[in-house]
Motif scaffolding. Sequence first.
Motif, short mmCIF file in Angstrom:
data_model
loop_
_atom_site.label_atom_id
_atom_site.label_comp_id
_atom_site.label_asym_id
_atom_site.label_seq_id
_atom_site.Cartn_x
_atom_site.Cartn_y
_atom_site.Cartn_z
N ALA A 188 0.83 -1.20 0.00
CA ALA A 188 0.00 0.00 0.00
C ALA A 188 0.87 1.25 0.00
N THR A 189 1.92 1.24 0.80
CA THR A 189 2.82 2.39 0.86
C THR A 189 3.60 2.56 -0.44
N ALA A 190 4.14 1.47 -0.97
CA ALA A 190 4.97 1.54 -2.17
C ALA A 190 4.17 1.92 -3.41
N SER A 191 2.90 1.51 -3.45
CA SER A 191 2.07 1.76 -4.63
C SER A 191 1.22 3.02 -4.52
N HIS B 246 -3.86 -6.40 -2.44
CA HIS B 246 -4.14 -5.70 -3.69
C HIS B 246 -4.03 -6.70 -4.85
N GLY B 247 -5.01 -6.68 -5.73
CA GLY B 247 -4.94 -7.56 -6.89
C GLY B 247 -3.69 -7.31 -7.71
N MET B 248 -3.30 -6.03 -7.84
CA MET B 248 -2.11 -5.71 -8.64
C MET B 248 -0.82 -6.17 -7.96
N SER B 249 -0.84 -6.31 -6.63
CA SER B 249 0.35 -6.84 -5.96
C SER B 249 0.54 -8.31 -6.30
N VAL B 250 -0.56 -9.06 -6.39
CA VAL B 250 -0.46 -10.47 -6.79
C VAL B 250 0.06 -10.56 -8.22
N LEU B 251 -0.46 -9.70 -9.09
CA LEU B 251 0.01 -9.69 -10.48
C LEU B 251 1.49 -9.33 -10.55
N ALA B 252 1.94 -8.37 -9.74
CA ALA B 252 3.35 -7.97 -9.75
C ALA B 252 4.25 -9.13 -9.32
N VAL B 253 3.80 -9.90 -8.31
CA VAL B 253 4.57 -11.07 -7.88
C VAL B 253 4.67 -12.09 -9.01
N VAL B 254 3.56 -12.33 -9.70
CA VAL B 254 3.57 -13.30 -10.80
C VAL B 254 4.56 -12.85 -11.89
N CYS B 255 4.57 -11.55 -12.20
CA CYS B 255 5.50 -11.05 -13.22
C CYS B 255 6.95 -11.29 -12.81
N GLU B 256 7.26 -11.06 -11.53
CA GLU B 256 8.63 -11.31 -11.06
C GLU B 256 8.98 -12.79 -11.18
N GLU B 257 8.04 -13.65 -10.81
CA GLU B 257 8.29 -15.09 -10.88
C GLU B 257 8.51 -15.53 -12.33
N ILE B 258 7.71 -15.01 -13.25
CA ILE B 258 7.86 -15.38 -14.66
C ILE B 258 9.18 -14.86 -15.21
N ALA B 259 9.57 -13.64 -14.81
CA ALA B 259 10.86 -13.12 -15.25
C ALA B 259 12.00 -14.01 -14.76
N ASP B 260 11.90 -14.47 -13.52
CA ASP B 260 12.94 -15.35 -12.96
C ASP B 260 13.02 -16.67 -13.70
N ARG B 261 11.87 -17.24 -13.99
CA ARG B 261 11.82 -18.60 -14.52
C ARG B 261 11.90 -18.68 -16.05
N HIS B 262 11.56 -17.58 -16.74
CA HIS B 262 11.48 -17.65 -18.20
C HIS B 262 12.27 -16.55 -18.91
N ALA B 263 12.83 -15.59 -18.17
CA ALA B 263 13.54 -14.48 -18.81
C ALA B 263 14.86 -14.18 -18.13
#
Length: 306
Positions: A191-194, A218-235
Amino acid sequence: MTGTTGTAAGTATGPANDRPAAQTVATMVRTVTAGELSRYRDVVRSVVGSPAHDATPTASPVHAFVLAHPAFEQAFTKTGATTADGGEPARVHLSQEIRLDRPLRPDERVIVEVDLLGARHEAGGVRVAMRAVLVGTDGTTFGELITGALLGGATSPEPFGDLPRFPMQRVKSTPDAWTREFTVDDVRQYATASGDDNPIHLEDAAARAAGFDGVIAHGMSVLAVVCEEIADRHAGGDISRIGGVGVRFSAPVRPGEPLEISTQADGDLVCFGVKTADGVALKGGWVRLSAQPSPLTETDATNASG
């Protein structure tokens, strides 16, 4: 805004009023610092459980929404939406698409313009769709965001324009799955960071008044975590390779609940979903990766070095 339940995809029906199919309802100039980009990713990466891989601050693709969020909030006030008793309707985030030609750059001046694409009456209120475009210092448009939301209990505005279909992609490949979990402190830090301090994320009483069992992530916090995980695993850990992401929010995420994240990859397309013990929280999700890491421009190099 936070995802709960959604509705069927489709386009708006019924008589249109005298508004055009898309109208600019909010314009804002925003700047994000290197420190803000770094703090945001640090908060998100704390859920992932490891620091970011890059040595210099690189923006999460979700930070494009963080940047545009105040303009979206301003745009909601321009819809003229009201409930039957004249009150302000609750806003529920239903879907989000983000497409970027490049990441946000530290300390750049960005113009955010929000268009109202359409509205349609549904059982729970009025569903609306908005589009934000991001224009950089050089005058080039480098990002587009499509936001779908439900104005709960609203009886206005009248239907107009078109509603884009909810984002959804599927591929057939062997799935990969793992679990993550948000703590109450994670939610507060996000909440503070966003800058999204909606009380339903911070106060149990406010969350219960909105129909939840307690505070929700926050729904967007869950999405942000998924993006980080995908970057780690696929990029290779390079978040700048994410040029597009889309998802539909279908149920809330409570702190302390294990989240099962699953992905399926086919070339540059990675599809994902997120489940809790109560069911699907994010569905139809997709991330589009660029073939190569984004090149560092002269402007980026100057910002990174000084």
